[in-house]
Design a protein around this motif. Structure first.
Motif, PDB file in Angstrom:
ATOM      1  N   ASP A 192     -11.733  36.687  95.960  1.00 22.70           N
ATOM      2  CA  ASP A 192     -11.225  38.062  95.991  1.00 22.70           C
ATOM      3  C   ASP A 192     -11.427  38.692  97.371  1.00 22.70           C
ATOM      4  O   ASP A 192     -11.995  38.065  98.280  1.00 22.70           O
ATOM      5  N   ALA A 231      -5.587  44.557  93.414  1.00 25.19           N
ATOM      6  CA  ALA A 231      -6.874  45.291  93.411  1.00 25.19           C
ATOM      7  C   ALA A 231      -7.172  45.917  94.750  1.00 25.19           C
ATOM      8  O   ALA A 231      -6.721  45.511  95.775  1.00 25.19           O
ATOM      9  N   LYS A 251      -0.943  34.737  87.555  1.00 22.38           N
ATOM     10  CA  LYS A 251      -1.395  36.003  86.962  1.00 22.38           C
ATOM     11  C   LYS A 251      -2.694  36.464  87.617  1.00 22.38           C
ATOM     12  O   LYS A 251      -2.870  37.642  87.918  1.00 22.38           O
ATOM     13  N   GLU A 306      -1.923  37.751  91.124  1.00 18.90           N
ATOM     14  CA  GLU A 306      -1.266  39.060  91.077  1.00 18.90           C
ATOM     15  C   GLU A 306      -2.293  40.165  90.821  1.00 18.90           C
ATOM     16  O   GLU A 306      -2.254  41.217  91.468  1.00 18.90           O
ATOM     17  N   LYS A 307      -3.220  39.907  89.918  1.00 21.78           N
ATOM     18  CA  LYS A 307      -4.269  40.896  89.621  1.00 21.78           C
ATOM     19  C   LYS A 307      -5.168  41.094  90.841  1.00 21.78           C
ATOM     20  O   LYS A 307      -5.484  42.236  91.204  1.00 21.78           O
TER      21      LYS A 307
END
Length: 172
Positions: free
Chosen positions: A144, A172, A164, A167-168
């Motif tokens: 991240d 963020a 998915k 994309e999340k």
């Protein structure tokens, strides 16, 4: 005799409850704690060096692979598609060639398949060791923006689920 046994049972129940609560807290913390990536330096095929600190603020996929790994070769076109799909949203991708992979094989693979992302050589095996002593390929880490590993795939990932997750993380 019964009068003294009751307070003992009450204390045992309280102690058991405290132990259960403590174990639950430790379990939750170990599951919810994200591992930060190590402070390492990558060297790409052109000899340019960049560090894990340079990646902060970006979502990164780090893929440990080898030209001799059948699954790595099979998944690489989808890795390229994934990178191309999300690079404009800020995805960085580093493919780390394992220490046992001859650099000329890596260079040939990259050139013939026109891989569009960073390729790093791990000639001494230090990168694989730093990321948890990675021995199995392919191993892909999704990192991240804060530099924490949010997913580790050993073997070919489920690309729909990976997309998915990306994309999340990118949102963020």
């Amino acid at each position: 005799m019964q009068a003294s046994a009751a307070p003992q049972r009450t204390w045992l129940k309280i102690l058991a409850a405290l132990v259960i609560v403590a174990l639950a807290v430790v379990g939750y913390m170990s599951v919810s704690k994200k591992d930060a990536i190590p402070d390492v330096t990558f060297t790409n095929l052109q000899g340019k060096k960049f560090t894990s600190q340079d990646l902060r603020g970006k979502v990164v996929m780090i893929n440990f692979w080898a030209t001799s790994c059948v699954t790595c070769v099979k998944e690489m076109p989808e890795m390229v598609d994934t990178y191309n799909k999300y690079k404009d949203n800020g995805l960085e991708f580093i493919a780390v060639a394992m220490a046992y992979d001859p650099p000329n094989y890596v260079l040939n693979f990259v050139e013939t398949r026109k891989l569009p992302f960073q390729i790093a050589l791990d000639t001494q095996g230090e990168l694989a060791k730093s990321f948890g002593d990675i021995k199995l390929t392919p191993t892909t880490l999704v990192v991240d923006k804060d530099g924490h590993v949010i997913k580790r795939y050993v073997g070919e990932p489920d690309f729909a689920a990976l997309h998915k997750l990306l994309e999340k993380a990118l949102a963020a």
